[in-house]
Design a protein around this motif. Structure first.
Motif, mmCIF file in Angstrom:
data_model
loop_
_atom_site.group_PDB
_atom_site.id
_atom_site.type_symbol
_atom_site.label_atom_id
_atom_site.label_comp_id
_atom_site.label_asym_id
_atom_site.label_seq_id
_atom_site.Cartn_x
_atom_site.Cartn_y
_atom_site.Cartn_z
ATOM 1 N N ARG A 291 0.817 -1.644 -0.055
ATOM 2 C CA ARG A 291 0.001 0.407 -0.152
ATOM 3 C C ARG A 291 0.602 1.409 -0.115
ATOM 4 N N VAL A 292 1.817 1.702 0.460
ATOM 5 C CA VAL A 292 3.312 1.992 0.510
ATOM 6 C C VAL A 292 4.332 1.710 0.160
ATOM 7 N N VAL A 293 5.203 2.628 -0.538
ATOM 8 C CA VAL A 293 6.758 1.642 -0.307
ATOM 9 C C VAL A 293 7.481 3.071 0.257
ATOM 10 N N PRO B 28 2.195 5.213 -2.498
ATOM 11 C CA PRO B 28 2.846 6.406 -2.778
ATOM 12 C C PRO B 28 3.781 6.264 -2.091
ATOM 13 N N ILE B 29 4.909 6.752 -2.766
ATOM 14 C CA ILE B 29 6.407 6.606 -2.573
ATOM 15 C C ILE B 29 7.216 7.864 -1.525
ATOM 16 N N LEU C 254 -6.704 5.743 -1.014
ATOM 17 C CA LEU C 254 -5.289 6.519 -0.720
ATOM 18 C C LEU C 254 -5.289 5.922 -2.288
ATOM 19 N N ARG C 255 -5.396 5.222 -2.753
ATOM 20 C CA ARG C 255 -4.266 5.083 -3.971
ATOM 21 C C ARG C 255 -5.720 5.810 -5.065
ATOM 22 N N LEU D 134 -16.798 6.879 -6.449
ATOM 23 C CA LEU D 134 -15.912 6.149 -6.641
ATOM 24 C C LEU D 134 -14.992 5.013 -5.351
ATOM 25 N N CYS D 135 -14.832 6.370 -4.595
ATOM 26 C CA CYS D 135 -14.129 5.488 -3.045
ATOM 27 C C CYS D 135 -15.754 5.397 -2.159
#
Length: 264
Positions: free
Chosen positions: A53-55, A104-105, A213-214, A242-243
């Protein structure tokens, strides 16, 4: 050249977070063919169902990334135009793959982030810098244009045209304190505190709904280039609809009212 560690990219997943480490410390994590290929393959796989989910992107040893490994690069005089283009698009394709990633990066920047390493930092969504970090668009110092691998697009959107022009025309370094003042990084901390500084961001992002988040990253990326406020709002409207589907909105409201973490 031989690396002390043949694993040029380390990936550790913990609780939905991938900790991605450039692992050529004896070369200041300079980008050779192996590292570019490994990181590109990883970035393209971030669309898979089992993706994190996160990088978090960081470098091993004394630097984030010193840029292109010049010792492993042949002179342009010895290459055809086709070969040069393949060499060029390999690293520019890496930057595109990172920017297109749905997660998110968070970039943890310490030591040098030069040339292609600077581009990797700019391709991150959130940048946290160590106090001793130094970044530059080194390309013009090598007889090339200062505009390379996405830097001419990303940098002025972060720091404005004047500061971007200064850095691209000169190849001068920007230190951590000025990077913070210009909005290039979110905060600066001691190098030993980089991971701790990232943890509140990571926790807050993991608390969001996965689709929320995406879609936030996708919408933000599109809105930066939106031709008008109306275009940005139209995308926001569709994103929120959509969310809200699938019970996310109901759960978010219930969690808020009950003063508990949401269970998405």
């Amino acid at each position: 050249m031989n690396d002390k560690n043949p694993e040029v990219l380390r990936i550790e997943r913990t609780d939905g977070v991938d900790w991605v480490t450039l692992n050529r410390p004896d070369r200041l994590n300079a980008l050779d063919d192996r590292l570019v290929a490994a990181l590109t393959d990883y970035a393209r796989g971030l669309h898979d169902a089992d993706a994190p989910r996160v990088v978090v992107l960081r470098g091993a040893g004394r630097a984030f990334c010193a840029g292109l490994d010049l010792d492993g690069m042949r002179s342009g005089d010895a290459l055809t135009a086709d070969a040069l283009l393949r060499q060029q698009t390999a690293i520019s394709g890496l930057i595109l793959a990172l920017r297109r990633a749905p997660q998110p990066i968070v970039g943890l920047i310490h030591g040098a982030a030069c040339g292609g390493g600077f581009a990797l930092a700019l391709a991150s969504d959130i940048r946290i810098a160590a106090t001793g970090a130094r970044m530059n668009a080194a390309f013009i110092r090598l007889g090339l244009s200062g505009c390379d691998v996405g830097v001419s697009y990303l940098l002025p959107r972060l720091v404005g045209a004047s500061v971007a022009s200064e850095l691209l025309f000169t190849g001068d370094f920007i230190a951590a304190d000025r990077a913070l003042a210009t909005g290039l990084v979110s905060r600066i901390v001691e190098e030993a505190d980089l991971v701790a500084a990232a943890e509140p961001f990571i926790a807050a992002m993991l608390a969001a709904s996965p689709i929320g988040l995406r879609m936030t990253k996708e919408c933000l990326r599109a809105s930066i280039d939106a031709p008008s406020l109306e275009s940005a709002i139209a995308m926001e409207d569709r994103t929120q609809v959509l969310c809200a589907l699938g019970g996310n909105l109901a759960e978010g409201i219930a969690a808020f009212r009950e003063k508990r973490p949401a269970r998405y």
